[in-house]
Design an enzyme around this catalytic site. Structure first.
Site, mmCIF file in Angstrom:
data_model
loop_
_atom_site.group_PDB
_atom_site.id
_atom_site.type_symbol
_atom_site.label_atom_id
_atom_site.label_comp_id
_atom_site.label_asym_id
_atom_site.label_seq_id
_atom_site.Cartn_x
_atom_site.Cartn_y
_atom_site.Cartn_z
ATOM 1 N N LYS A 10 0.836 -1.211 0.000
ATOM 2 C CA LYS A 10 0.000 0.000 0.000
ATOM 3 C C LYS A 10 0.866 1.254 0.000
ATOM 4 C CE LYS A 10 -1.979 -1.019 3.933
ATOM 5 N NZ LYS A 10 -1.325 -2.316 4.214
ATOM 6 N N ARG A 14 -9.657 0.991 8.253
ATOM 7 C CA ARG A 14 -9.182 -0.356 8.563
ATOM 8 C C ARG A 14 -10.214 -1.153 9.327
ATOM 9 N NH1 ARG A 14 -3.444 0.489 8.583
ATOM 10 N NH2 ARG A 14 -2.380 -1.457 8.997
ATOM 11 N N ARG A 32 11.962 -5.690 4.590
ATOM 12 C CA ARG A 32 11.618 -4.266 4.488
ATOM 13 C C ARG A 32 12.549 -3.430 5.358
ATOM 14 N NH1 ARG A 32 5.787 -1.844 5.433
ATOM 15 N NH2 ARG A 32 5.870 -3.062 7.354
ATOM 16 N N ARG A 64 11.411 -2.040 10.970
ATOM 17 C CA ARG A 64 10.368 -1.532 11.867
ATOM 18 C C ARG A 64 10.144 -2.497 13.028
ATOM 19 N NH1 ARG A 64 5.342 0.303 8.189
ATOM 20 N NH2 ARG A 64 4.222 -1.030 9.653
ATOM 21 N N ARG A 71 -0.544 -9.124 13.075
ATOM 22 C CA ARG A 71 -1.088 -8.099 12.173
ATOM 23 C C ARG A 71 -1.913 -8.735 11.069
ATOM 24 N NH1 ARG A 71 4.218 -5.231 10.538
ATOM 25 N NH2 ARG A 71 2.904 -3.970 9.172
HETATM 26 P P1 AP5 Z 1 4.895 -1.624 1.828
HETATM 27 O O1 AP5 Z 1 4.599 -0.770 0.649
HETATM 28 O O2 AP5 Z 1 5.658 -1.039 2.944
HETATM 29 O O3 AP5 Z 1 3.546 -2.320 2.334
HETATM 30 P P2 AP5 Z 1 2.325 -1.741 3.160
HETATM 31 O O4 AP5 Z 1 1.091 -2.374 2.590
HETATM 32 O O5 AP5 Z 1 2.362 -0.251 3.231
HETATM 33 O O6 AP5 Z 1 2.651 -2.417 4.545
HETATM 34 P P3 AP5 Z 1 2.586 -1.821 6.025
HETATM 35 O O7 AP5 Z 1 3.333 -2.784 6.890
HETATM 36 O O8 AP5 Z 1 2.981 -0.406 6.048
HETATM 37 O O9 AP5 Z 1 1.111 -2.001 6.293
HETATM 38 P P4 AP5 Z 1 0.406 -1.935 7.601
HETATM 39 O O10 AP5 Z 1 -0.926 -1.727 7.057
HETATM 40 O O11 AP5 Z 1 0.531 -3.075 8.514
HETATM 41 O O12 AP5 Z 1 1.186 -0.779 8.380
HETATM 42 P P5 AP5 Z 1 0.781 0.712 8.705
HETATM 43 O O13 AP5 Z 1 2.000 1.522 8.742
HETATM 44 O O14 AP5 Z 1 -0.356 1.130 7.860
HETATM 45 O O15 AP5 Z 1 5.631 -2.950 1.286
HETATM 46 C C1 AP5 Z 1 6.093 -3.945 2.184
HETATM 47 C C2 AP5 Z 1 7.476 -4.448 1.745
HETATM 48 O O16 AP5 Z 1 7.346 -5.165 0.527
HETATM 49 C C3 AP5 Z 1 8.464 -3.315 1.458
HETATM 50 O O17 AP5 Z 1 9.746 -3.722 1.838
HETATM 51 C C4 AP5 Z 1 8.385 -3.127 -0.060
HETATM 52 O O18 AP5 Z 1 9.586 -2.611 -0.590
HETATM 53 C C5 AP5 Z 1 8.095 -4.551 -0.533
HETATM 54 N N1 AP5 Z 1 7.237 -4.590 -1.716
HETATM 55 C C6 AP5 Z 1 6.168 -3.774 -2.022
HETATM 56 N N2 AP5 Z 1 5.615 -4.128 -3.191
HETATM 57 C C7 AP5 Z 1 6.320 -5.197 -3.654
HETATM 58 C C8 AP5 Z 1 6.241 -6.031 -4.814
HETATM 59 N N3 AP5 Z 1 5.291 -5.812 -5.761
HETATM 60 N N4 AP5 Z 1 7.137 -7.028 -4.942
HETATM 61 C C9 AP5 Z 1 8.100 -7.250 -3.994
HETATM 62 N N5 AP5 Z 1 8.236 -6.500 -2.876
HETATM 63 C C10 AP5 Z 1 7.354 -5.497 -2.699
HETATM 64 O O19 AP5 Z 1 0.251 0.537 10.179
HETATM 65 C C11 AP5 Z 1 1.100 0.168 11.245
HETATM 66 C C12 AP5 Z 1 0.308 0.096 12.517
HETATM 67 O O20 AP5 Z 1 -0.283 1.381 12.813
HETATM 68 C C13 AP5 Z 1 -0.879 -0.876 12.508
HETATM 69 O O21 AP5 Z 1 -0.487 -2.192 12.809
HETATM 70 C C14 AP5 Z 1 -1.761 -0.240 13.569
HETATM 71 O O22 AP5 Z 1 -1.291 -0.548 14.866
HETATM 72 C C15 AP5 Z 1 -1.564 1.248 13.359
HETATM 73 N N6 AP5 Z 1 -2.549 1.819 12.423
HETATM 74 C C16 AP5 Z 1 -2.289 2.403 11.213
HETATM 75 N N7 AP5 Z 1 -3.427 2.824 10.634
HETATM 76 C C17 AP5 Z 1 -4.431 2.482 11.480
HETATM 77 C C18 AP5 Z 1 -5.844 2.631 11.435
HETATM 78 N N8 AP5 Z 1 -6.482 3.177 10.395
HETATM 79 N N9 AP5 Z 1 -6.567 2.163 12.494
HETATM 80 C C19 AP5 Z 1 -5.964 1.594 13.549
HETATM 81 N N10 AP5 Z 1 -4.640 1.419 13.655
HETATM 82 C C20 AP5 Z 1 -3.869 1.848 12.629
HETATM 83 MG MG MG Z 2 2.673 1.134 4.815
#
Ligand code: AP5
Ligand code: MG
Ligand code: ZN
Length: 214
Positions: free
Chosen positions: A13, A88, A127, A160, A171
């Protein structure tokens, strides 16, 4: 264009939202990045969010919804935006609908990036995230020019805290329980588009532009 990025943790994402935002000149709004920036600055919100994030759980809706509502009312969102990691939960999606209704606008597409759980676990361990600007890399699939250093701002790259394998499992199960129901929510509203997130990054990007008609 007003977009939502759906998908499991690690589906890509953040990677794709950053590219789409640059391509369409709209702000990229990631609730995860906002929480991490707050934590870095030692705010009360950041410290509260950290407890949940480190455990792989969701930050409570009451801490999350108002934050996004405020952000969407800033002037740079007038021409559209891309939401990454929000909504979410169903209550978050309903809260978003209310804010958008108040602003007299609606979502164009909810883009689901589909990646099976097995592929996710592999991705997360490789990552690396920038402590300065939040940019995301992968040691094999998207390495920085200089190992351990951000291409964009020169700050250090780290694993991270919530990317440890056991936290990734939590997660993923939180995602299946609480976030996956949003796929049906947006399908019913006829807003859902899906792309195969297991393809190389450039192909995923092209597929997204295609499904949103850009
Ligand atoms: P990346 O692009 O970083 O993936 P992502 O979907 O953004 O993953 P996140 O871990 O950021 O998602 P998340 O939803 O758990 O975390 P968030 O920060 O939102 O890609 C992942 C890896 O794969 C990278 O190394 C990338 O280079 C690689 N990659 C990408 N595409 C690829 C491809 N096509 N091929 C190969 N490799 C690839 O949330 C973190 C925490 O915050 C949550 O757990 C929660 O506690 C809190 N939080 C955030 N938002 C909310 C909300 N709305 N409500 C409640 N809690 C929330
Ligand atoms: Mg992300
Ligand atoms: Zn950086």
């Amino acid at each position: 264009m007003r977009l939502i990025m759906l998908g499991a943790p690690g589906a890509g994402k953040g990677t794709q939202a950053a590219r789409v935002a640059a391509q369409l000149s709209i702000p990229h709004i990631s609730t995860g990045d906002i929480f991490r920036a707050n934590l870095k600055n030692g705010t009360e919100l950041g410290l509260k969010a950290k407890e949940y994030m480190d455990a792989g759980k969701l930050v409570p809706d009451e801490l999350t919804c108002d934050l996004v509502a405020d952000r969407l009312q800033q002037s740079d969102c007038g021409g559209g935006f891309i939401l990454d990691g929000f909504p979410r939960t169903i209550p978050q999606a309903e809260a978003l609908d209310k804010v958008l209704e108040k602003l007299g606008v609606s979502i164009d597409y909810a883009v689901d990036i589909d990646v099976p759980d097995e592929a996710i676990v592999n991705r997360m361990s490789g990552r690396r995230a920038c402590v300065g600007c939040g940019a995301t890399y992968h040691i094999a699939f998207n390495p920085p020019k200089v190992e351990g250093v951000c291409d964009k701002c020169g700050a250090k790259l780290i694993l991270r805290d919530d990317d440890k394998p056991e936290t990734v499992q939590t997660r993923l199960s939180v995602y299946h329980d609480q976030t996956q129901p949003l796929i049906d929510f947006y399908k019913k509203k006829d807003k859902l588009v899906q792309v195969d997130g297991t393809m190389p990054m450039d192909d995923v990007f092209a597929a997204i532009l295609n499904v949103i008609g850009k």
